[in-house]
Design an enzyme around this catalytic site. Structure first.
Site, mmCIF file in Angstrom:
data_model
loop_
_atom_site.group_PDB
_atom_site.id
_atom_site.type_symbol
_atom_site.label_atom_id
_atom_site.label_comp_id
_atom_site.label_asym_id
_atom_site.label_seq_id
_atom_site.Cartn_x
_atom_site.Cartn_y
_atom_site.Cartn_z
ATOM 1 N N CYS A 137 66.193 41.313 67.953
ATOM 2 C CA CYS A 137 65.979 42.527 67.141
ATOM 3 C C CYS A 137 67.085 43.562 67.323
ATOM 4 O O CYS A 137 67.190 44.497 66.529
ATOM 5 C CB CYS A 137 64.640 43.149 67.478
ATOM 6 S SG CYS A 137 63.323 41.947 67.432
ATOM 7 N N HIS B 2 64.330 50.401 65.957
ATOM 8 C CA HIS B 2 63.761 49.086 65.638
ATOM 9 C C HIS B 2 62.273 49.280 65.337
ATOM 10 O O HIS B 2 61.561 49.997 66.040
ATOM 11 C CB HIS B 2 63.952 48.135 66.816
ATOM 12 C CG HIS B 2 63.245 46.837 66.623
ATOM 13 N ND1 HIS B 2 63.309 46.135 65.442
ATOM 14 C CD2 HIS B 2 62.423 46.121 67.450
ATOM 15 C CE1 HIS B 2 62.574 45.046 65.546
ATOM 16 N NE2 HIS B 2 62.025 45.008 66.746
ATOM 17 N N ASN C 237 57.349 44.059 61.674
ATOM 18 C CA ASN C 237 58.546 43.890 62.494
ATOM 19 C C ASN C 237 59.364 42.733 61.918
ATOM 20 O O ASN C 237 58.955 41.580 62.005
ATOM 21 C CB ASN C 237 58.113 43.602 63.936
ATOM 22 C CG ASN C 237 59.285 43.341 64.861
ATOM 23 O OD1 ASN C 237 60.431 43.208 64.418
ATOM 24 N ND2 ASN C 237 59.001 43.262 66.144
HETATM 25 N N1 ACO Z 1 43.003 42.135 66.639
HETATM 26 C C1 ACO Z 1 42.001 42.490 67.457
HETATM 27 N N2 ACO Z 1 42.113 42.498 68.795
HETATM 28 C C2 ACO Z 1 43.300 42.143 69.318
HETATM 29 C C3 ACO Z 1 44.397 41.750 68.518
HETATM 30 C C4 ACO Z 1 44.212 41.767 67.133
HETATM 31 N N3 ACO Z 1 45.200 41.422 66.284
HETATM 32 N N4 ACO Z 1 45.426 41.471 69.337
HETATM 33 C C5 ACO Z 1 45.018 41.650 70.593
HETATM 34 N N5 ACO Z 1 43.723 42.053 70.588
HETATM 35 C C6 ACO Z 1 42.857 42.363 71.721
HETATM 36 C C7 ACO Z 1 43.294 41.679 72.996
HETATM 37 O O1 ACO Z 1 42.782 40.350 73.028
HETATM 38 C C8 ACO Z 1 42.659 42.551 74.037
HETATM 39 O O2 ACO Z 1 41.328 42.224 74.158
HETATM 40 P P1 ACO Z 1 40.643 42.161 75.614
HETATM 41 O O3 ACO Z 1 40.764 43.570 76.154
HETATM 42 O O4 ACO Z 1 39.253 41.723 75.296
HETATM 43 O O5 ACO Z 1 41.433 41.173 76.395
HETATM 44 C C9 ACO Z 1 42.733 43.953 73.418
HETATM 45 O O6 ACO Z 1 42.963 43.737 72.016
HETATM 46 C C10 ACO Z 1 43.847 44.816 73.975
HETATM 47 O O7 ACO Z 1 45.036 44.029 74.086
HETATM 48 P P2 ACO Z 1 46.419 44.660 74.485
HETATM 49 O O8 ACO Z 1 47.428 43.567 74.612
HETATM 50 O O9 ACO Z 1 46.251 45.611 75.632
HETATM 51 O O10 ACO Z 1 46.715 45.524 73.190
HETATM 52 P P3 ACO Z 1 47.861 46.538 72.971
HETATM 53 O O11 ACO Z 1 47.293 47.849 72.649
HETATM 54 O O12 ACO Z 1 48.897 46.453 74.074
HETATM 55 O O13 ACO Z 1 48.553 45.966 71.660
HETATM 56 C C11 ACO Z 1 50.486 44.734 70.993
HETATM 57 C C12 ACO Z 1 49.102 44.675 71.635
HETATM 58 C C13 ACO Z 1 50.330 45.314 69.603
HETATM 59 C C14 ACO Z 1 51.045 43.324 70.919
HETATM 60 C C15 ACO Z 1 51.374 45.646 71.862
HETATM 61 O O14 ACO Z 1 51.325 45.241 73.203
HETATM 62 C C16 ACO Z 1 52.812 45.653 71.406
HETATM 63 O O15 ACO Z 1 53.134 46.194 70.372
HETATM 64 N N6 ACO Z 1 53.730 45.105 72.249
HETATM 65 C C17 ACO Z 1 55.123 45.053 71.919
HETATM 66 C C18 ACO Z 1 55.332 43.929 70.977
HETATM 67 C C19 ACO Z 1 56.715 43.966 70.379
HETATM 68 O O16 ACO Z 1 57.274 44.991 70.126
HETATM 69 N N7 ACO Z 1 57.228 42.764 70.169
HETATM 70 C C20 ACO Z 1 58.459 42.511 69.547
HETATM 71 C C21 ACO Z 1 59.604 43.219 70.181
HETATM 72 S S1 ACO Z 1 61.126 42.516 70.014
HETATM 73 C C22 ACO Z 1 61.126 41.707 68.635
HETATM 74 O O17 ACO Z 1 60.967 42.397 67.670
HETATM 75 C C23 ACO Z 1 61.273 40.244 68.532
#
Ligand code: ACO
Length: 328
Positions: free
Chosen positions: A111, A255, A285
């Site tokens: 990215c 980004h 993204n």
């Molecule tokens: N729908 C419903 N629930 C979900 C989903 C979904 N789509 N995805 C995860 N959950 C649940 C999880 O299972 C978890 O449940 P649990 O507590 O029962 O285990 C709960 O939601 C919380 O999960 P977290 O991982 O803590 O959620 P978070 O608020 O951190 O959001 C996310 C997850 C959106 C992936 C976040 O961590 C994020 O944005 N991370 C960075 C990702 C990123 O930027 N990636 C790419 C970067 S580089 C590139 O672009 C290639």
């Protein structure tokens, strides 16, 4: 020596996937996706190969720049989801655009790819006086690598392409590129052939947790933590070289991964959110495409204007980070 952006262009697949569409195959909701990421919908490539999307974006950028393709001396293409191991996508784009006099190579900094390319292009312009124009293209089809049974990652990504044509200028420019390879196992997609050849599943534990061929794996929480630090870091590493502060910037173009990452970065930079371009609500993204796509859309809408100072700040798999600050 700085750069001048002569023209920008993009290509977006027609197919749209709304948050509600995901509820058909994973346990999720529009409300969860919107509040945790800021994303409402994203585009998804159908019949289009990645090189096609990149070439269309490139043709539009060249047309906007008002230059002859023959006058382009270099093409750089970034993609983490290209169609081929070889040839490079840049050679295919060269043929499609008629930029017959251009050298061509690809780059993969995930990215952060667009900022890496822009900075590389500027260095070529600085050291080769015979070079007039550089075409910089980002093109991705993340949908072909996403695991659609993994609800925490499949909802994040979108497809598309964006391109810019640049020339040298004496305007402000400062930049910084960085990487932290210790995070390589936090976000990756395997190369299909290599995974088959070395039979990683059975003979050699390479330490990468996801073994399925070419599906995208990410440790969302760890990437999130990295991202919130990487964006301010990319800015300061570039800005400090030129004595620039966040107040000097008209527009931050970060980004587009998650609006909460952007909000935290804004807070850490002490800059108001209304100086941050956000397009992830409608594109998700799109990896290396996200920054040039946001740039293109904001220029087209008249939001970004000539003479304004921009800070492009990215992070991505690798892990990589990069910042470029310049006058539009
Ligand atoms: N729908 C419903 N629930 C979900 C989903 C979904 N789509 N995805 C995860 N959950 C649940 C999880 O299972 C978890 O449940 P649990 O507590 O029962 O285990 C709960 O939601 C919380 O999960 P977290 O991982 O803590 O959620 P978070 O608020 O951190 O959001 C996310 C997850 C959106 C992936 C976040 O961590 C994020 O944005 N991370 C960075 C990702 C990123 O930027 N990636 C790419 C970067 S580089 C590139 O672009 C290639």
């Amino acid at each position: 020596m700085g750069i001048n952006i002569l023209g920008t262009g993009c290509y977006l697949p027609e197919q749209k996937l709304t948050n509600d569409d995901f509820t058909r195959f994973v346990d999720t909701s529009d409300e969860w996706i919107r509040t945790r990421t800021g994303i409402k919908e994203r585009r998804m490539a159908g019949w289009e190969p990645v090189w096609y999307m990149g070439s269309e974006a490139a043709k539009r950028a060249i047309s906007k720049a008002g230059i002859a393709p023959e006058d382009i001396g270099l093409i750089i293409v970034a993609s983490a989801t290209g169609d081929f191991h070889t040839p490079s996508m840049s050679c295919v784009v060269q043929n499609e655009t008629g930029a017959v006099n251009a050298a061509a190579f690809d780059m993969n900094a995930a990215c952060s790819g667009f900022v890496y390319m822009l900075d590389t292009a500027r260095r070529f312009l600085e050291t080769d006086n015979s070079l007039r124009y550089v075409l910089v293209v980002a093109a991705e089809a993340l949908s072909r690598f996403v695991d659609f049974s993994d609800r925490s990652s499949c909802i994040l990504f979108g497809d598309g392409a964006a391109a810019v044509v640049i020339e040298r200028s004496d305007k402000l420019y400062t930049s910084a590129l960085g990487a932290d390879g210790s995070g390589a196992r936090l976000l990756y997609a395997r190369s299909v052939n290599i995974a088959e050849e070395v039979k990683v599943e059975h003979e050699f534990d390479d330490g990468f947790p996801e073994k399925r061929l070419h599906k995208l794996y990410q440790d969302g929480r760890e990437v999130y933590k990295f991202a919130t630090k990487a964006l301010p870091k990319a800015f300061h590493l570039a800005a400090d070289k030129a004595g620039i502060t966040p107040e000097d910037i008209d527009w931050f173009v970060p980004h587009q991964a998650n609006v909460r990452i952007i909000e935290t970065a804004a807070k850490n930079l002490g800059a108001p959110m209304d100086k941050f371009i956000v397009t992830l609500d409608h594109y998700g993204n799109t990896s290396s495409v996200s920054i040039p796509l946001a740039l293109h859309e904001s220029i087209e809408k008249g939001v970004i204007k000539r003479g304004q100072k921009l800070a492009l700040i990215g992070f991505g798999a690798g892990l990589t980070y990069a910042g470029a600050i310049f006058e539009y």
